[in-house]
Write a protein that holds these residues in place. Structure first.
Motif, PDB file in Angstrom:
ATOM      1  N   ASN A 279       0.841  -1.200   0.000  1.00  0.00           N
ATOM      2  CA  ASN A 279       0.000   0.000   0.000  1.00  0.00           C
ATOM      3  C   ASN A 279       0.872   1.245   0.000  1.00  0.00           C
ATOM      4  OD1 ASN A 279      -2.084  -1.825   0.124  1.00  0.00           O
ATOM      5  ND2 ASN A 279      -3.248  -0.685   1.642  1.00  0.00           N
ATOM      6  N   VAL A 280       1.877   1.206  -0.862  1.00  0.00           N
ATOM      7  CA  VAL A 280       2.857   2.285  -0.951  1.00  0.00           C
ATOM      8  C   VAL A 280       3.097   2.653  -2.418  1.00  0.00           C
ATOM      9  CG1 VAL A 280       5.265   2.946  -0.559  1.00  0.00           C
ATOM     10  CG2 VAL A 280       4.039   1.637   1.179  1.00  0.00           C
ATOM     11  N   LEU A 281       3.107   3.952  -2.679  1.00  0.00           N
ATOM     12  CA  LEU A 281       3.498   4.499  -3.976  1.00  0.00           C
ATOM     13  C   LEU A 281       4.782   5.306  -3.765  1.00  0.00           C
ATOM     14  CD1 LEU A 281       3.124   5.686  -6.909  1.00  0.00           C
ATOM     15  CD2 LEU A 281       1.642   7.431  -5.845  1.00  0.00           C
ATOM     16  N   ILE A 282       5.787   5.065  -4.589  1.00  0.00           N
ATOM     17  CA  ILE A 282       6.994   5.889  -4.549  1.00  0.00           C
ATOM     18  C   ILE A 282       7.177   6.559  -5.903  1.00  0.00           C
ATOM     19  CG2 ILE A 282       9.492   5.974  -4.260  1.00  0.00           C
ATOM     20  CD1 ILE A 282       9.352   3.650  -2.383  1.00  0.00           C
ATOM     21  N   ILE A 283       7.235   7.881  -5.860  1.00  0.00           N
ATOM     22  CA  ILE A 283       7.487   8.687  -7.047  1.00  0.00           C
ATOM     23  C   ILE A 283       8.901   9.245  -6.936  1.00  0.00           C
ATOM     24  CG2 ILE A 283       6.839  10.785  -8.292  1.00  0.00           C
ATOM     25  CD1 ILE A 283       3.989  10.396  -7.150  1.00  0.00           C
ATOM     26  N   VAL A 284       9.663   9.146  -8.009  1.00  0.00           N
ATOM     27  CA  VAL A 284      10.990   9.762  -8.034  1.00  0.00           C
ATOM     28  C   VAL A 284      11.039  10.734  -9.208  1.00  0.00           C
ATOM     29  CG1 VAL A 284      13.482   9.456  -8.170  1.00  0.00           C
ATOM     30  CG2 VAL A 284      12.083   7.755  -6.962  1.00  0.00           C
ATOM     31  N   VAL A 285      11.181  12.011  -8.887  1.00  0.00           N
ATOM     32  CA  VAL A 285      11.238  13.079  -9.879  1.00  0.00           C
ATOM     33  C   VAL A 285      12.706  13.375 -10.189  1.00  0.00           C
ATOM     34  CG1 VAL A 285      10.625  15.466 -10.388  1.00  0.00           C
ATOM     35  CG2 VAL A 285       9.105  14.066  -8.951  1.00  0.00           C
ATOM     36  N   ARG A 286      13.050  13.414 -11.465  1.00  0.00           N
ATOM     37  CA  ARG A 286      14.439  13.692 -11.836  1.00  0.00           C
ATOM     38  C   ARG A 286      14.565  15.005 -12.596  1.00  0.00           C
ATOM     39  NH1 ARG A 286      18.321  10.764 -16.349  1.00  0.00           N
ATOM     40  NH2 ARG A 286      20.245  11.888 -15.812  1.00  0.00           N
ATOM     41  N   TYR A 287      15.442  15.855 -12.084  1.00  0.00           N
ATOM     42  CA  TYR A 287      15.853  17.052 -12.802  1.00  0.00           C
ATOM     43  C   TYR A 287      17.236  16.778 -13.385  1.00  0.00           C
ATOM     44  CZ  TYR A 287      11.989  19.875 -11.023  1.00  0.00           C
ATOM     45  OH  TYR A 287      10.735  20.384 -10.764  1.00  0.00           O
ATOM     46  N   PHE A 288      17.321  16.746 -14.691  1.00  0.00           N
ATOM     47  CA  PHE A 288      18.557  16.387 -15.386  1.00  0.00           C
ATOM     48  C   PHE A 288      19.635  17.450 -15.175  1.00  0.00           C
ATOM     49  CE2 PHE A 288      20.915  16.098 -19.577  1.00  0.00           C
ATOM     50  CZ  PHE A 288      21.629  14.954 -19.223  1.00  0.00           C
TER      51      PHE A 288
END
Length: 217
Positions: free
Chosen positions: A106-115
């Protein structure tokens, strides 16, 4: 009677606890000038996942990539990983791997990348997304929750006292109730205690099980 002995056996054997996180947790990891913002979010349904993704896609509209993975269910039976434009298997899969490694659901992990202008290569990307996801989970508080069984019952009003005596002794949560000549109640209780409650209720004259299903608390 709608519930058979076979149904009871299955309910008893089902795992009725799972590990998850208590609240949203964030972490930032930097590699070769690329910034990875990881957000771990507790979720219950795929619909919630979609809502969170829409929110963070809008918040980080200027990011190069917004990759994610999620796992839902006491056994982690619902899951998905998304690379969002990164080379296949370099983002979503390592994020999902950290969820599995921590044995949470019951976990969502979002990883946002700024190049940052420097290409990391396949191995570098895998390592970066894995590290960012792990850092978010390390920041989060991991808790244990139960899987509950819910059932709706119907019975005639003269038998209300019999039903309420069982409810007092077994202590399920009352989700809804309506007391008329034909009464209805919806109850919820931990899965391990579900068969006993249901069995006792079925001994009450006139009582009918209108619906029954396990669900996550």
């Amino acid at each position: 009677m709608l519930l058979s002995g076979i149904f009871y056996f299955i309910m008893i054997e089902e795992k009725d606890t799972y590990r998850t996180i208590s609240a949203i947790a964030e972490a930032i990891f930097t590699e070769q000038r690329s910034k990875f913002i990881a957000i771990a979010i507790p979720v219950q349904t795929v619909e919630e996942v979609k809502e969170h993704l829409a929110f963070y896609q809008k918040k980080y509209y200027d990011a190069r990539h917004l990759c994610y993975a999620y796992m839902i269910g006491a056994k982690g039976e619902i899951f998905r990983a998304n690379d969002n434009g990164e080379p296949s298997g370099t983002a979503g899969k390592p994020i999902l791997g950290q969820i599995k490694s921590k044995e949470v659901s019951n976990v969502l992990i979002i990883v946002v990348r700024y190049f940052g202008g420097i290409k990391l290569g396949t191995g570098g990307l895998i390592s970066a997304y894995k590290t960012a996801a792990a850092m978010a989970l390390e920041t989060a508080e991991i808790i244990e929750r139960t899987v509950d069984g819910a059932l709706t019952i119907g019975f005639e009003y003269p038998f209300l006292n019999d039903v309420m005596r069982i409810i007092k002794e077994e202590n399920p949560q009352i989700l809804s109730q309506a007391f008329e000549m034909d009464c209805t109640m919806t109850l919820q209780i931990r899965l391990a205690q579900y068969p006993r409650l249901t069995s006792r209720l079925q001994e009450v004259e006139s009582l009918r099980i209108l619906s029954a299903s396990p669900e996550l608390s």
